[in-house]
Design an enzyme around this catalytic site. Structure first.
Site, PDB file in Angstrom:
ATOM      1  N   LYS A   1      38.304 -30.672 -91.943  1.00 53.46           N
ATOM      2  CA  LYS A   1      36.973 -31.149 -92.360  1.00 53.46           C
ATOM      3  C   LYS A   1      37.155 -32.451 -93.108  1.00 53.46           C
ATOM      4  CE  LYS A   1      32.688 -29.429 -92.443  1.00 53.46           C
ATOM      5  NZ  LYS A   1      32.254 -28.369 -91.506  1.00 53.46           N
TER       6      LYS A   1
HETATM    7  N1  GLU Z   1      30.444 -29.300 -88.426  1.00 57.54           N
HETATM    8  C1  GLU Z   1      30.281 -28.190 -87.543  1.00 57.54           C
HETATM    9  C2  GLU Z   1      30.790 -26.917 -88.204  1.00 57.54           C
HETATM   10  O1  GLU Z   1      30.812 -26.798 -89.387  1.00 57.54           O
HETATM   11  C3  GLU Z   1      30.846 -28.452 -86.165  1.00 57.54           C
HETATM   12  C4  GLU Z   1      32.317 -28.714 -86.118  1.00 57.54           C
HETATM   13  C5  GLU Z   1      32.813 -29.182 -84.747  1.00 57.54           C
HETATM   14  O2  GLU Z   1      32.056 -29.201 -83.794  1.00 57.54           O
HETATM   15  O3  GLU Z   1      34.003 -29.507 -84.702  1.00 57.54           O
HETATM   16  O4  GLU Z   1      31.115 -25.974 -87.544  1.00 57.54           O
END
Ligand code: GLU
Length: 420
Positions: free
Chosen positions: A106
């Site tokens: 993240k």
């Molecule tokens: N930000 C989204 C989540 O928290 C999507 C992450 C992604 O598609 O890699 O799952």
């Protein structure tokens, strides 16, 4: 909401509890208790008025035993290292739970994107991508949209990354990010995927509990990509959205909002405030509205024991990551409210990100029916596995979802063992 919320500690505690419930190898638990890499970059950007501002960006790479690090990039003024660590760990569980060949990561930048012009946002995004350099890559670490970012952000990230690799690798770098606009290599169905996954969980829950969605009521906190898409899809089942909230306020309409018109309004006005067909209410009034289904789709730590005490609902479906504090969750469970946890409820997004990445690798573009059918099958099957484990071990759904995710990772650690 009060005091400092230690999001990463909360996630570490969930890990501990789930590890105990499924008798996880203590070494594996230990390995997963900290992220593998913590990348922090500070970079300058020239604003429209000529002033140079310094930004702080994070990319946390939690674990990659199952595949490349995967997870969104968040632009929000509240972003901290602690939050991003928590969210990265959750991506590891989410990808494992959904059986995706990805690990967890993240990223984020602490700033308010609403206070910047499109040009400034583009420059921040490009400079951040450049600063991350080789820390991201289509087979190494693959960002995606999250709170405050969208497909446009991903197009800028992809373009910047592509311009930094050797010419011969340029076209094969398309998969460095997912959640791209369709014309730039994105997939059909990604935009609505997280909301779609939320609704799949709701329909499975309704089926298992012989609950009729037609005519039932629901409320949504956060009317961005996740909340708005979940609402528009849920409207097809005859459910009625009676209260809604976002960063501009809270609205109530006992007759039910028109989800499509509200989404249109938000697109134009950047928030729900001023929408004519609703009565403004306070945050407390919003949480006190009696409903059947509550969808938190905003930020973490929104449902503490204070909000939980006000709530009258049957099921909380976590479109956001970490919307319930542990105390809030406990209070809801004690009231008999079912909580469909984030790592399952909002996993539709990363699942369709995986489909996008596969299409990029194969130079294919699938039609919407194919994307929809795959997501439908995959998330409903996992939902049932989580339910089954929860029943079998008499544990809540979050612990069961974590347990399944952790067991899969444990298997791979046991097969591969520790180098050297
Ligand atoms: N930000 C989204 C989540 O928290 C999507 C992450 C992604 O598609 O890699 O799952």
């Amino acid at each position: 909401m009060s005091g400092k919320y230690e999001f990463f500690q909360v996630i570490q505690q969930y890990l501990k509890e789930a590890a105990r419930a499924v008798e996880l190898d203590p070494t594996v638990e230990h390995l997963l208790s900290q992220p593998k890499n913590e990348v922090i970059v500070n970079f300058p950007v020239k604003m429209d008025n000529g002033e140079v501002k310094l930004f702080k960006g994070y990319r946390i790479q939690h674990n990659n035993i199952l595949g490349p690090f995967k997870g969104g990039i968040r632009y929000h003024e509240s972003v901290t290292l602690d939050d991003v660590k928590a969210l990265a760990a959750m991506m590891t569980w989410k990808c494992s739970l959904m059986k995706l060949p990805f690990g967890g990561g993240k990223g984020g930048i602490k700033f308010n994107p609403r206070e910047h012009s499109a040009l400034e946002l583009q420059k921040v995004t490009r400079r951040f991508t450049h600063a991350l350099g080789g820390n991201i890559g289509p087979d190494y670490d693959i960002p995606a949209p999250d709170v405050g970012t969208n497909s446009q952000t991903m197009a800028w990230m992809m373009d910047t990354y592509m311009n930094t690799v050797a010419h011969v690798n340029k076209q094969s770098s398309r998969g460095v990010v997912t959640g791209k606009p369709v014309a730039s290599g994105g997939t059909l169905g990604r935009e609505k995927a997280t909301g779609q996954g939320v609704v799949h969980c709701i329909t499975e829950w309704a089926k298992d509990n012989r609950f009729n969605l037609e005519g039932c009521t629901y409320t949504v906190q956060g009317f961005g990509n996740v909340g708005a898409n979940a609402a528009m899809i849920l409207s097809k089942f005859g459910a009625s959205l009676i209260a809604v909230g976002d960063h501009t306020g809270y609205l109530y309409n006992p007759e039910g909002f028109n989800e499509h018109k509200l989404t249109e309004w938000v697109r134009e006005h950047k928030g729900i405030a001023g929408y004519p067909a609703g009565k403004p209410i306070t945050r407390d009034e919003f949480f006190s509205v009696k409903n059947d289904i509550f969808i938190p789709a905003a930020l973490e730590n929104q449902i503490t024991e204070v909000e939980a005490a006000m709530m009258h609902t049957r099921v909380v479906v976590e479109g956001a990551n970490g919307p319930c504090s542990p105390e809030g969750e406990r209070a809801l469970l004690d009231k008999g409210v079912v909580i469909i946890p984030d790592v399952l409820a909002n996993a539709g997004g990363v699942t369709v990100s995986y489909y996008e990445w596969v299409q990029n690798k194969r130079s294919e573009s699938w039609d919407l029916e194919e994307v929809d059918a795959r997501l439908d099958k995959q998330i409903k099957a996992v939902y049932q596995e989580v339910q089954h484990l929860a029943r079998q071990k008499n544990i809540d759904l979050r612990t069961a979802a974590y347990g399944l995710a952790l067991k899969r990772i444990e298997t791979v650690y046991h097969e591969r063992d520790i180098f050297p």
